[in-house]
Design a protein around this motif. Structure first.
Motif, short mmCIF file in Angstrom:
data_model
loop_
_atom_site.label_atom_id
_atom_site.label_comp_id
_atom_site.label_asym_id
_atom_site.label_seq_id
_atom_site.Cartn_x
_atom_site.Cartn_y
_atom_site.Cartn_z
N PRO A 247 -24.72 11.84 25.08
CA PRO A 247 -24.85 13.08 25.84
C PRO A 247 -26.20 13.73 25.58
N THR A 248 -26.75 14.36 26.60
CA THR A 248 -28.10 14.94 26.51
C THR A 248 -28.10 16.45 26.70
N ASP A 249 -26.94 17.10 26.63
CA ASP A 249 -26.86 18.53 26.95
C ASP A 249 -27.86 19.36 26.17
N SER A 250 -27.94 19.17 24.86
CA SER A 250 -28.84 19.97 24.03
C SER A 250 -30.07 19.19 23.59
N ALA A 251 -30.28 18.01 24.16
CA ALA A 251 -31.42 17.18 23.77
C ALA A 251 -32.73 17.80 24.28
N THR A 252 -33.79 17.57 23.54
CA THR A 252 -35.11 17.99 23.99
C THR A 252 -35.60 17.01 25.05
N PRO A 253 -36.63 17.39 25.81
CA PRO A 253 -37.19 16.44 26.79
C PRO A 253 -37.61 15.13 26.14
N THR A 326 -23.20 16.42 17.80
CA THR A 326 -22.86 17.81 18.13
C THR A 326 -22.47 17.94 19.60
N ASP A 327 -23.21 17.29 20.48
CA ASP A 327 -22.86 17.34 21.91
C ASP A 327 -21.55 16.60 22.18
N LEU A 328 -21.32 15.49 21.50
CA LEU A 328 -20.05 14.78 21.68
C LEU A 328 -18.88 15.68 21.33
N ALA A 329 -19.00 16.41 20.22
CA ALA A 329 -17.87 17.20 19.73
C ALA A 329 -17.72 18.54 20.45
N THR A 330 -18.83 19.13 20.88
CA THR A 330 -18.76 20.47 21.45
C THR A 330 -18.84 20.50 22.97
N ARG A 331 -19.33 19.42 23.58
CA ARG A 331 -19.48 19.40 25.03
C ARG A 331 -18.63 18.30 25.68
N LEU A 332 -18.95 17.03 25.38
CA LEU A 332 -18.30 15.94 26.08
C LEU A 332 -16.82 15.83 25.71
N GLY A 333 -16.51 15.85 24.42
CA GLY A 333 -15.12 15.71 24.00
C GLY A 333 -14.20 16.72 24.68
N PRO A 334 -14.50 18.02 24.58
CA PRO A 334 -13.66 19.01 25.26
C PRO A 334 -13.59 18.80 26.78
N ALA A 335 -14.69 18.35 27.38
CA ALA A 335 -14.67 18.10 28.83
C ALA A 335 -13.76 16.95 29.19
N LEU A 336 -13.49 16.05 28.22
CA LEU A 336 -12.56 14.93 28.44
C LEU A 336 -11.13 15.28 28.05
N GLY A 337 -10.90 16.52 27.64
CA GLY A 337 -9.55 16.96 27.28
C GLY A 337 -9.25 16.92 25.80
N TRP A 338 -10.25 16.57 24.99
CA TRP A 338 -10.06 16.46 23.54
C TRP A 338 -10.15 17.82 22.87
N ARG A 339 -9.37 17.97 21.81
CA ARG A 339 -9.42 19.19 21.01
C ARG A 339 -9.82 18.83 19.59
N PRO A 340 -10.85 19.46 19.04
CA PRO A 340 -11.30 19.11 17.68
C PRO A 340 -10.25 19.47 16.64
N ALA A 341 -10.21 18.65 15.61
CA ALA A 341 -9.33 18.95 14.48
C ALA A 341 -9.88 20.13 13.71
N PRO A 342 -9.03 20.90 13.04
CA PRO A 342 -9.54 22.02 12.25
C PRO A 342 -10.48 21.54 11.16
N ALA A 343 -11.51 22.29 10.89
CA ALA A 343 -12.40 21.97 9.79
C ALA A 343 -11.62 22.08 8.48
N PRO A 344 -12.02 21.36 7.45
CA PRO A 344 -11.33 21.44 6.16
C PRO A 344 -11.21 22.89 5.70
N GLY A 345 -10.01 23.26 5.30
CA GLY A 345 -9.75 24.61 4.84
C GLY A 345 -9.31 25.56 5.93
N GLU A 346 -9.36 25.12 7.22
CA GLU A 346 -8.99 26.00 8.32
C GLU A 346 -7.58 25.77 8.84
N GLY A 347 -7.01 24.60 8.52
CA GLY A 347 -5.69 24.30 9.08
C GLY A 347 -4.87 23.48 8.15
#
Length: 347
Positions: A247-253, A326-347
């Motif tokens: 994914p190139t969402d936040s990539a520089t030129p 970062t783009d896989l986890a915050t952009r592409l994954g959610p757009a494909l219906g994925w939900r991230p697992a809680p970070a350690p200590g959060e769940g």
């Protein structure tokens, strides 16, 4: 066409862990940092690929042992361990040890067949037994039996102060259910299904039909279906897809240009089977998350799965991988219906 793709349930990533021969520690530490970042971003799994006699990780199991002590939630896998390089009994011991250290998070993937360049390494790898080594699925069946706790010895008991077990120690009961097989042909997929394994599919399949055109996605979908048709769990059998997805969402030129050039340079090997094994390679997917969602939803192989371990490209720098993950986890994954697992200590 198969039904609409299911929401993505599990998101993972795969790396070969490149390093400089003059400074190998830095490359290995970079890989461990990426695994730690993956856990923080909510990835479900991180996978390492073997690179024997190359400047990539040659001992993923050892590196994953280190990763178990830096992470607490993310699953850790090998994609894949070529068993021709391994003694199944010793490998079973190493896998069980790392699984225990991880708290039951290890996902060993493996494959069979002669080692790459076997004629050049056989005298170092199997100097006394080269003519007798069995690289068929029987080698994998030995590993399966040992991981599942079948006897490795006909003796158990005490000799003096030493206590012996018939089976591999430590024994990790859940490990057998987390074994994966890397298959790119119909025959190997059927075998993996019959063995009750999980299936890893990558960006390489075998073009078994002589006539074209050769559609990678369609062939991969057929491999997945053959696996499930022969698996005790049928349509519920686990399959993970491993395409190169950038994914190139936040990539520089500059990053976008390098990613596109990388994919373009590899396109020549797609569309036409390569070599005597007739291997067919998937095109690398580069673009914004919106563009990638459209391409993945149209991909016949992707439409058969609900978990992936997208492969990182081989030759980029650490910060490039940080951007891609970062783009896989915050952009592409959610757009494909994925939900991230809680970070350690959060769940």
């Amino acid at each position: 066409m198969s039904p609409d793709p299911r929401p993505l349930q599990k998101l993972g990533f795969l790396t070969i862990g490149l390093f400089d021969e003059a400074d190998p520690r830095r490359g290995h530490e970079s890989t461990l940092d990426l695994i730690t970042l993956g856990e923080q971003l909510g990835f479900d799994s991180a996978w390492l690929r073997h690179r024997h006699l190359q400047y990539g990780i040659s001992s993923p199991v050892a590196v994953l042992a280190a990763a178990t002590q830096r992470t607490s939630r993310i699953h850790l896998g090998t994609a894949v361990t070529p068993l021709g390089w391994e003694n199944p009994l010793r490998l079973a011991e190493d896998l069980a040890t790392v699984d225990v250290l991880s708290g039951g998070r290890l996902n060993p993937g493996f494959s069979v067949g002669p080692p790459v360049h076997y004629d050049r390494v056989r005298d170092a790898l199997h100097p006394d037994t080269a003519e007798h080594e069995d690289f068929s699925p029987r080698r994998a069946e030995r590993l399966l039996a040992l991981v599942r706790g079948e006897d490795a010895s006909d003796f158990a008991g005490t000799e003096g102060i030493e206590v012996y077990s018939r089976r591999v120690q430590p024994h990790s009961p859940g490990l057998a259910s987390r074994l994966w097989y890397g298959a790119g042909s119909l025959r190997s997929a059927r075998w993996a299904g019959e063995q009750g394994l999980n299936l890893l599919t990558s960006s390489v399949v075998k073009a078994e039909a002589d006539d074209g055109p050769h559609d990678f996605a369609r062939i991969q979908a057929g491999v997945i279906r053959a696996f499930r048709e022969h698996h005790p769990d049928g349509g519920r059998a686990r399959v993970s897809q491993g395409l190169v997805v950038i994914p190139t969402d936040s990539a520089t030129p500059d990053q976008r240009a390098r990613y596109e050039a990388y994919a373009d340079a590899r396109n020549a090997r797609t569309g036409t089977p390569q070599g005597p094994a007739r291997l067919l390679f998937a095109p690398d997917l580069v673009g914004t998350s919106e563009e990638l969602v459209e391409r993945l939803h149209a991909h016949a192989g992707y439409r058969e799965v609900d978990e992936v371990a997208f492969a990182l490209p081989f030759t980029f720098g650490h910060q490039d991988y940080v951007q891609i993950l970062t783009d896989l986890a915050t952009r592409l994954g959610p757009a494909l219906g994925w939900r991230p697992a809680p970070a350690p200590g959060e769940g």
